[in-house]
Write a protein that holds these residues in place. Structure first.
Motif, mmCIF file in Angstrom:
data_model
loop_
_atom_site.group_PDB
_atom_site.id
_atom_site.type_symbol
_atom_site.label_atom_id
_atom_site.label_comp_id
_atom_site.label_asym_id
_atom_site.label_seq_id
_atom_site.Cartn_x
_atom_site.Cartn_y
_atom_site.Cartn_z
ATOM 1 N N UNK A 453 0.823 -1.622 0.226
ATOM 2 C CA UNK A 453 -0.199 0.140 -0.541
ATOM 3 C C UNK A 453 0.939 1.829 0.071
ATOM 4 N N UNK A 454 2.311 1.089 0.480
ATOM 5 C CA UNK A 454 2.894 2.664 0.345
ATOM 6 C C UNK A 454 4.154 1.879 -0.013
ATOM 7 N N UNK A 455 4.900 3.022 -0.800
ATOM 8 C CA UNK A 455 6.000 2.547 -1.829
ATOM 9 C C UNK A 455 6.862 3.417 -1.151
ATOM 10 N N UNK A 456 7.173 4.741 -0.945
ATOM 11 C CA UNK A 456 8.082 4.931 -0.173
ATOM 12 C C UNK A 456 8.110 6.391 1.085
ATOM 13 N N UNK A 457 8.187 6.652 1.960
ATOM 14 C CA UNK A 457 8.730 7.488 2.714
ATOM 15 C C UNK A 457 9.890 8.692 1.824
ATOM 16 N N UNK A 458 8.881 9.590 2.683
ATOM 17 C CA UNK A 458 9.436 11.308 2.101
ATOM 18 C C UNK A 458 9.973 12.428 3.130
ATOM 19 N N UNK A 459 11.190 12.620 3.089
ATOM 20 C CA UNK A 459 11.658 13.814 4.290
ATOM 21 C C UNK A 459 11.895 15.196 3.724
ATOM 22 N N UNK A 460 11.351 16.275 3.076
ATOM 23 C CA UNK A 460 11.188 17.410 2.803
ATOM 24 C C UNK A 460 11.311 17.025 1.207
ATOM 25 N N UNK A 461 10.177 16.663 0.813
ATOM 26 C CA UNK A 461 10.732 16.068 -0.800
ATOM 27 C C UNK A 461 11.613 14.998 -0.907
ATOM 28 N N UNK A 462 12.167 13.791 -0.249
ATOM 29 C CA UNK A 462 13.925 13.440 -0.477
ATOM 30 C C UNK A 462 13.363 12.142 -0.121
ATOM 31 N N UNK A 463 13.627 11.845 -0.819
ATOM 32 C CA UNK A 463 12.834 10.069 -0.741
ATOM 33 C C UNK A 463 13.917 8.950 0.320
ATOM 34 N N UNK A 464 13.529 8.922 1.735
ATOM 35 C CA UNK A 464 14.463 8.141 2.860
ATOM 36 C C UNK A 464 14.588 6.620 2.822
ATOM 37 N N UNK A 465 12.963 6.599 2.199
ATOM 38 C CA UNK A 465 13.734 5.018 2.392
ATOM 39 C C UNK A 465 12.066 4.513 0.841
ATOM 40 N N UNK A 466 12.718 3.560 0.713
ATOM 41 C CA UNK A 466 11.121 2.715 -0.230
ATOM 42 C C UNK A 466 11.346 0.760 0.215
ATOM 43 N N UNK A 467 10.169 0.932 -0.330
ATOM 44 C CA UNK A 467 9.848 -0.747 0.157
ATOM 45 C C UNK A 467 9.493 -1.450 -1.102
ATOM 46 N N UNK A 468 10.110 -2.463 -0.920
ATOM 47 C CA UNK A 468 10.620 -3.231 -1.904
ATOM 48 C C UNK A 468 8.900 -4.587 -1.876
ATOM 49 N N UNK A 469 9.342 -5.194 -3.381
ATOM 50 C CA UNK A 469 8.385 -6.333 -3.090
ATOM 51 C C UNK A 469 8.522 -7.210 -2.485
ATOM 52 N N UNK A 470 7.781 -7.625 -1.375
ATOM 53 C CA UNK A 470 7.735 -9.292 -0.341
ATOM 54 C C UNK A 470 7.463 -10.225 -1.043
ATOM 55 N N UNK A 471 8.179 -11.400 -1.056
ATOM 56 C CA UNK A 471 8.196 -12.195 -1.962
ATOM 57 C C UNK A 471 7.207 -13.980 -0.461
ATOM 58 N N UNK A 472 6.048 -13.573 -1.089
ATOM 59 C CA UNK A 472 5.125 -14.289 0.533
ATOM 60 C C UNK A 472 5.636 -16.581 0.306
ATOM 61 N N UNK A 473 6.068 -16.655 -0.590
ATOM 62 C CA UNK A 473 6.366 -18.195 -1.318
ATOM 63 C C UNK A 473 6.056 -17.753 -2.924
ATOM 64 N N UNK A 474 8.185 -18.287 -2.994
ATOM 65 C CA UNK A 474 7.986 -18.428 -4.136
ATOM 66 C C UNK A 474 7.856 -19.160 -5.578
ATOM 67 N N UNK A 475 6.363 -19.919 -5.270
ATOM 68 C CA UNK A 475 6.179 -20.790 -5.874
ATOM 69 C C UNK A 475 5.217 -21.843 -5.503
ATOM 70 N N UNK A 476 4.233 -21.502 -5.503
ATOM 71 C CA UNK A 476 2.987 -21.885 -4.509
ATOM 72 C C UNK A 476 2.853 -23.184 -5.153
ATOM 73 N N UNK A 477 2.768 -23.234 -5.889
ATOM 74 C CA UNK A 477 2.767 -24.794 -6.996
ATOM 75 C C UNK A 477 3.909 -24.963 -7.940
#
Length: 711
Positions: A453-477
């Motif tokens: 739901x959230x891709x990044x956090x910014x402070x005064x217009x500058x990106x200070x943290x990004x959220x990468x895609x998290x894999x829950x299960x690399x192969x469900x089947x």
């Protein structure tokens, strides 16, 4: 004499006592003044001055394109100390107060100037050191008020006092309202992104000194703060405001049309898990739909037929069933112990394959396949469902996610009918987002990713943290199981219960669901007693999935309650909009060249124009060097190549002879004849099929030439 001595003794005694008392008082004064002075001064200030915290400006919440979803707007409370300037008398104050009152009335448009003037004069007459004049004053209004009489002199000479507060605002109002969320005034209730990222958005509080004045009123000692607050950080959500608007409106219109109780929509990016749109609408008693609860992430219901994919994934992956397995649908009715299972509609044929049963969403067919495979070991089936990571909490970025329930074989509540009914989406509780996450994994070649739901956090217009895609299960089947699952889902749209979603422009895959909603211990018997939940979940384009989407509509009224008819059209509206506006998901029209394609019909005409068209189609030309760009040519097709035959209509017209116009286009006909002064009348469009003056006949400029075209 003795009496006089006695009186003197008493006087001396009193005198000595008074001296000792005076010394004691003096010593105490000395101690208080010099030894404890700082302490008592500080104690006095506690009653006259106090420090007050200033809340920091809360950070913004942005959509993915930078649009503001939530922001803090500054508002001000303004007042006056009418006795601040000792150098003006009552008459001078009244003169200035009239100008101030007129200005306040004009800028604020709340009270008349006479009311403001009355308040100002009354406050001065009563000796008040602070009189509130207005609340919720905007920043622009404040700047104008600062220029008014009295106030333009500032706090100490004009008595102007103002205090800032911040109000939270959502520029797009209801749009994604529940997902954006809020924090209650008490701070105890925290909802959505506002609640989940409260510590990030809040910032650091500042301090200011307040002074107690007559009447027990506290006013700021200075307009400047002792410690300035630090503004909160911003968060960038994954919401696409344009898609969100389409999703919310499509859902709203459908809910109104079907008079449904509530509904939700979620659109997810297949590869990343980013939630591009999420809408949740509830019908209130007034009939108005509002964003009230986040059904998408917390509403636990029996999912119905959308669960059939999970059941078949387990069976296919265990190698116990296959798409071409033969099934007998028994006219859409089968009995398991004391319960009769029905299909929603009578099947078109009884003897079908598993693929066909899934396409038609046959409860009987799917349940019979699963029971045949797992009746001797139902625990293997339920273990397989958990192996899919289906129904996990996923540790979402926003709070309140529902905890899925999938009954395990061997549980106290397990019965003889649990296996068949679980396989068709009953006796389990799943949220819409959990269902979508499974389908998204199928679209993503078996890789299950966490919804974001959230891709990044910014402070005064500058990106200070990004959220990468998290894999829950690399192969469900296994991969081959995913291939079969995608065949199942594509078949539903091509041949089954979602044929109304088949698109000419892009392929869609998905599954319809129509589930009865449990009430107490049953589901109701008559149509008036039964409540349905209609759903559709799928992805697009099916050949190269970019987005997955789920639509759930709870309790649609009337005779239309099937998932394909109620939820399917909402899915299609959203998918159409996304496909129309995002060029990245389009297949380039020149990405492949069909070498076996037939050469299209080519009109006679200008060599220059004909050559340009053929080169654009990558058609091989045998003898283009035999002509010049100014020639008129006839195109001769030979297999997959073409050659040019030069024709000379110009020369014939110069000699007063009508040329053969057959096969020419309108542009070339008009260019040849009207440039030479001949009158031409056209009938139709396309290429020339007939001309009123035959080829080889004489023509003069007084003649009217009628040309008939192919269309």
């Amino acid at each position: 004499m003795e009496e006089r001595k006695d009186i003197l003794k008493r006087v001396y005694l009193v005198y000595i006592c008074c001296c000792f008392l005076a010394l004691a008082i003096l010593s105490r004064v000395f101690v208080i003044q010099f030894s404890q002075g700082d302490y008592w001064k500080a104690e006095a200030k506690k009653f006259m001055n106090k420090e007050q915290y200033i809340e920091a400006v809360r950070g913004n919440i942005f959509a993915t394109d930078g649009s503001l979803l939530a922001t803090s707007l500054p508002y001000y409370q303004i007042g006056i100390d009418p006795l601040a300037n000792k150098n003006i008398d009552d008459s001078q104050f009244e003169d200035s107060a009239k100008g101030l009152a007129d200005g306040l009335a004009r800028i604020l448009d709340i009270h008349a100037a006479s009311e403001y003037l009355k308040t100002l004069l009354s406050a001065r007459a009563r000796g008040l050191r602070y009189q509130q004049l207005a609340r919720n004053v905007t920043y622009n209004q404040l700047q104008s008020i600062k220029k008014l009489p009295l106030f333009r002199a500032g706090q100490f000479k004009g008595g102007f006092v103002f205090e800032q507060t911040n109000h939270r605002a959502r520029p797009f109002r209801m749009l994604a309202g529940r997902t954006i969320g809020y924090i209650s005034d008490s701070g105890k209730v925290k909802v959505g992104l506002e609640g989940a990222f409260d510590s990030i958005l809040t910032g650091v509080r500042g301090k200011k000194v307040m002074q107690k004045i007559a009447g027990g009123v506290w006013k700021p000692l200075n307009n400047e703060n002792e410690i300035e607050p630090q503004q909160g950080r911003d968060i960038v959500s994954t919401i696409d405001i344009n898609i969100q608007d389409v999703a919310e409106n499509a859902l709203l219109n459908s809910l109104i049309e079907h008079n449904a109780k509530y509904g939700c929509v979620v659109l997810m990016e297949v590869e990343t898990g980013k939630i591009r749109a999420i809408a949740n609408l509830t019908r209130k008693d007034s009939g108005v739909y509002v964003e009230d609860l986040n059904y998408a992430i917390q509403d636990l219901e029996e999912p119905g037929s959308t669960f059939k994919l999970a059941a078949l994934l387990v069976g296919l992956d265990d190698g116990l069933i296959d798409l071409e397995d033969k099934l007998n649908l028994e006219n859409g009715e089968h009995t398991y112990f004391d319960r009769v299972m029905h299909d929603a509609e009578r099947p078109r044929a009884n003897n079908v394959t598993l693929l066909e049963a899934f396409e038609e969403s046959s409860n009987v067919g799917i349940s019979k396949a699963i029971v045949a495979a797992y009746s001797k070991n139902p625990k293997k089936f339920t273990d397989g469902l958990h192996r899919l990571s289906f129904g996990s909490n996923y540790d979402l970025q926003i709070p309140g996610a529902g905890k899925a329930y999938i009954k395990n074989a061997g549980d106290d509540k397990w019965t003889g009918v649990s296996l068949p009914f679980i396989s068709i989406g009953y006796e389990s509780l799943i949220t819409p987002l959990q269902t979508l996450t499974l389908y998204n994994a199928v679209a993503n070649n078996g890789i299950m990713v966490k919804p974001m739901f959230v891709s990044e956090i910014r402070e005064k217009g500058k990106t200070i943290k990004t959220f990468d895609t998290e894999i829950i299960n690399p192969a469900i089947v296994k991969h081959e199981t995913i291939v079969k699952a995608r065949t199942l889902l594509e078949g539903v749209v091509k041949n089954g219960t979602a044929k109304n979603l088949n698109s000419l422009f892009y392929p869609v895959a998905g599954k319809t669901g129509t589930a009865r909603i449990a009430k107490g211990k049953g589901y109701g018997k008559s149509r008036n007693e039964i409540t349905y939940q209609a759903s559709f979940v799928g992805y697009f384009p099916a050949n190269n999935p970019k987005y997955s989407c789920i639509v759930v509509v709870n309790a649609p009224s009337g005779d239309v309650y099937y998932g394909g008819k109620v939820s399917g059209p909402i899915f299609k509206q959203i998918a159409d909009r996304v496909y129309a506006t995002e060029m990245d998901i389009h297949t380039p029209i020149n990405s492949t060249v069909n070498k076996n394609a037939e050469i299209p019909f080519i009109k006679y005409g200008s060599m220059k124009s004909t050559l340009l068209a053929l080169q654009g189609l990558a058609v091989s030309i045998n003898n283009k060097q035999a002509t010049t760009s100014d020639d008129f040519v006839k195109v001769i097709t030979t297999g997959k190549d073409v050659s040019f035959e030069k024709i000379n209509p110009d020369q014939q017209l110069s000699n007063g002879i009508m040329p053969d116009l057959s096969g020419m286009g309108i542009g070339d006909v008009l260019f040849l004849l009207e440039n030479r002064g001949y009158r031409v009348k056209l009938k139709g469009c396309g290429s020339v099929t007939k001309q009123s003056i035959l080829p080889g006949q004489p023509i003069n400029k007084n003649s009217d030439l009628i040309v008939e075209l192919s269309i």
